[in-house]
Design a protein around this motif. Sequence first.
Motif, PDB file in Angstrom:
ATOM      1  N   PHE A  12      -2.558   2.538 -15.472  1.00  0.00           N
ATOM      2  CA  PHE A  12      -3.293   3.382 -16.404  1.00  0.00           C
ATOM      3  C   PHE A  12      -4.448   4.069 -15.693  1.00  0.00           C
ATOM      4  N   LYS A  13      -5.416   3.268 -15.197  1.00  0.00           N
ATOM      5  CA  LYS A  13      -6.587   3.818 -14.533  1.00  0.00           C
ATOM      6  C   LYS A  13      -7.063   2.831 -13.484  1.00  0.00           C
ATOM      7  N   THR A  14      -7.425   3.339 -12.319  1.00  0.00           N
ATOM      8  CA  THR A  14      -7.954   2.460 -11.285  1.00  0.00           C
ATOM      9  C   THR A  14      -9.387   2.071 -11.630  1.00  0.00           C
ATOM     10  N   PRO A  15      -9.844   0.951 -11.114  1.00  0.00           N
ATOM     11  CA  PRO A  15     -11.288   0.713 -11.179  1.00  0.00           C
ATOM     12  C   PRO A  15     -11.967   1.752 -10.279  1.00  0.00           C
ATOM     13  N   VAL A  16     -13.267   1.842 -10.324  1.00  0.00           N
ATOM     14  CA  VAL A  16     -13.979   2.785  -9.459  1.00  0.00           C
ATOM     15  C   VAL A  16     -13.741   2.363  -8.008  1.00  0.00           C
ATOM     16  N   LYS A  17     -13.248   3.300  -7.226  1.00  0.00           N
ATOM     17  CA  LYS A  17     -13.001   3.079  -5.799  1.00  0.00           C
ATOM     18  C   LYS A  17     -14.086   3.809  -5.019  1.00  0.00           C
ATOM     19  N   LYS A  18     -14.381   3.350  -3.811  1.00  0.00           N
ATOM     20  CA  LYS A  18     -15.463   3.918  -3.015  1.00  0.00           C
ATOM     21  C   LYS A  18     -14.959   4.332  -1.636  1.00  0.00           C
ATOM     22  N   LEU A  19     -15.301   5.568  -1.253  1.00  0.00           N
ATOM     23  CA  LEU A  19     -15.014   6.058   0.089  1.00  0.00           C
ATOM     24  C   LEU A  19     -16.354   6.165   0.816  1.00  0.00           C
ATOM     25  N   PHE A  54     -14.691   7.298  -7.027  1.00  0.00           N
ATOM     26  CA  PHE A  54     -13.643   8.024  -7.741  1.00  0.00           C
ATOM     27  C   PHE A  54     -12.738   7.060  -8.498  1.00  0.00           C
ATOM     28  N   THR A  55     -12.014   7.617  -9.451  1.00  0.00           N
ATOM     29  CA  THR A  55     -10.947   6.883 -10.130  1.00  0.00           C
ATOM     30  C   THR A  55      -9.735   7.800 -10.229  1.00  0.00           C
TER      31      THR A  55
END
Length: 146
Positions: free
Chosen positions: A99-106, A63-64
Motif C-alpha cells: 500500500f504505502k512504504t514507511p518514510v524512507k531516507k536517502l 520519501f514514500t
Amino acid sequence: MKKLKVATLVGILAVSFSLGFSTNSAEAATSSWQKVPGAGSSCQVRVWTDASTYTTRATTIDFTLEQKGNCGNLKYIAGFNPDGLSSFTAPNTDGNFSFKTPVKKLSLNHSLFKGSQRSGWVEASLWKNNKTVGVVSSNKITVHKR
C-alpha cells in the motif's frame, strides 16, 4: 482588553495565511499518480518527498511510495537520479510495499552533492514476481551543494 488581543491575533493570522505565509520552512511535494500497467491494469504509484528544495542544513531526502488500484506486492529500488546523469543513481534504498512504504531516507552525505548544486528526481524501479514492471519518479527536486 483580552478580547481585543485575541481578535488582533486572529486577524494577523488570517491575513498572514491569506498572503501565503507559511510556518513550515520546507514544502512537501507529491507527484501525480503514474500508471504501472506491468503490475496490473489499474495499478498506479506516486512518490511523496518532504521538500522540493534541500538546503545545506538538510541531511536526508525523505520519501514514500504509495500505490492504488490492483498492484499487489511491489519490490523497489529507489534513489536520487540527478538531471543529466541518467546512468548514475545515488544514494539508494530498497524494499517492498503493498500500500504505502514507511518514510524512507536517502542520505545527502554523498560525493555527488559536494561542490555543486544538483537537480533531479527520486526514482524507483519496480518489480513484481521477479519481473521489472515500471519506473516512477518524484517531482523535480533541488539539492544545494554540501
